[in-house]
Design a protein around this motif. Structure first.
Motif, mmCIF file in Angstrom:
data_model
loop_
_atom_site.group_PDB
_atom_site.id
_atom_site.type_symbol
_atom_site.label_atom_id
_atom_site.label_comp_id
_atom_site.label_asym_id
_atom_site.label_seq_id
_atom_site.Cartn_x
_atom_site.Cartn_y
_atom_site.Cartn_z
ATOM 1 N N VAL A 4 76.181 38.597 44.989
ATOM 2 C CA VAL A 4 74.984 39.446 44.995
ATOM 3 C C VAL A 4 74.365 39.467 46.389
ATOM 4 N N ASP A 5 74.304 38.307 47.052
ATOM 5 C CA ASP A 5 73.784 38.246 48.424
ATOM 6 C C ASP A 5 74.624 39.113 49.353
ATOM 7 N N ARG A 6 75.942 39.004 49.241
ATOM 8 C CA ARG A 6 76.830 39.794 50.111
ATOM 9 C C ARG A 6 76.653 41.291 49.861
ATOM 10 N N ARG A 7 76.519 41.678 48.594
ATOM 11 C CA ARG A 7 76.307 43.095 48.267
ATOM 12 C C ARG A 7 74.935 43.560 48.760
ATOM 13 N N LEU A 12 71.762 46.630 52.730
ATOM 14 C CA LEU A 12 70.763 46.658 53.803
ATOM 15 C C LEU A 12 71.370 47.132 55.118
ATOM 16 N N ARG A 13 72.616 46.796 55.367
ATOM 17 C CA ARG A 13 73.286 47.302 56.575
ATOM 18 C C ARG A 13 73.409 48.812 56.518
ATOM 19 N N HIS A 14 73.631 49.328 55.334
ATOM 20 C CA HIS A 14 73.754 50.775 55.168
ATOM 21 C C HIS A 14 72.398 51.450 55.316
ATOM 22 N N ASP A 15 71.358 50.858 54.732
ATOM 23 C CA ASP A 15 70.010 51.425 54.800
ATOM 24 C C ASP A 15 68.991 50.305 54.660
ATOM 25 N N ALA A 16 68.521 49.779 55.781
ATOM 26 C CA ALA A 16 67.582 48.659 55.770
ATOM 27 C C ALA A 16 66.213 49.074 55.239
ATOM 28 N N ARG A 17 65.975 50.368 55.086
ATOM 29 C CA ARG A 17 64.686 50.845 54.562
ATOM 30 C C ARG A 17 64.753 51.171 53.082
ATOM 31 N N ALA A 18 65.862 50.884 52.442
ATOM 32 C CA ALA A 18 65.971 51.155 51.009
ATOM 33 C C ALA A 18 64.874 50.390 50.271
ATOM 34 N N SER A 19 64.322 51.012 49.252
ATOM 35 C CA SER A 19 63.251 50.367 48.488
ATOM 36 C C SER A 19 63.824 49.220 47.660
ATOM 37 N N LEU A 20 62.956 48.294 47.314
ATOM 38 C CA LEU A 20 63.373 47.190 46.454
ATOM 39 C C LEU A 20 63.900 47.727 45.128
ATOM 40 N N SER A 21 63.273 48.787 44.618
ATOM 41 C CA SER A 21 63.716 49.387 43.357
ATOM 42 C C SER A 21 65.126 49.949 43.485
ATOM 43 N N ASP A 22 65.397 50.655 44.572
ATOM 44 C CA ASP A 22 66.731 51.223 44.782
ATOM 45 C C ASP A 22 67.774 50.119 44.933
#
Length: 142
Positions: A4-7, A12-22
């Motif tokens: 889960v940490d690796r995923r 986050l590498r793909h989109d560090a601004r992704a919401s916690l919900s997403d």
């Protein structure tokens, strides 16, 4: 660090601004779990920061190449110092095998790249070189 940490890190590498919900939806865990894991990874030093990539950052150096260098004699340190002072040199890697050094070069035009390559080839101690143009970058460190 588990799967889960690796995923999470991958997301986050793909989109560090992704919401916690997403992120929670993507990972199949709760928002609280995502928040807790991000904080734990930050405290542990696995995540050391977040960054912004600007349009100018990706537009920089429209012409890029890798120049592999074979160095004769004991001039490697001197050549590394000379390369470090060149404004078009983006990175310098020492390596093993056929080549002693790999230099990443970035310029605005092919003509500028050609001039830089010629300059480097004239450095005392450069025995041989080979250059490859970088056509596309699929993943880069920022």
């Amino acid at each position: 660090m588990d799967d889960v940490d690796r995923r999470l890190i991958s997301a986050l590498r793909h989109d560090a601004r992704a919401s916690l919900s997403d992120l929670a939806l993507l990972l199949g865990v709760s928002r609280t779990t995502v928040r807790g894991r991000i904080e734990r990874l930050r405290r542990a030093g696995e995540i050391v920061g977040f960054t912004v990539v600007l349009r100018g950052d990706v537009a920089r150096d429209p012409v890029r190449g890798l120049m592999m260098l074979g160095i004769e004699g004991r001039g490697t340190e001197r050549i590394l110092r000379q390369l470090s002072g060149m404004s078009t040199v983006r990175a310098i890697h020492t390596t093993n095998g056929r080549w002693d050094v790999i230099v990443e070069i970035g310029t605005d035009t092919l003509e500028d790249l050609d001039k830089q390559l010629a300059h480097i080839r004239r450095l005392e101690g450069i025995a041989h070189s080979e250059t490859n143009l970088l056509l596309n970058t699929r993943k880069a460190s920022v």
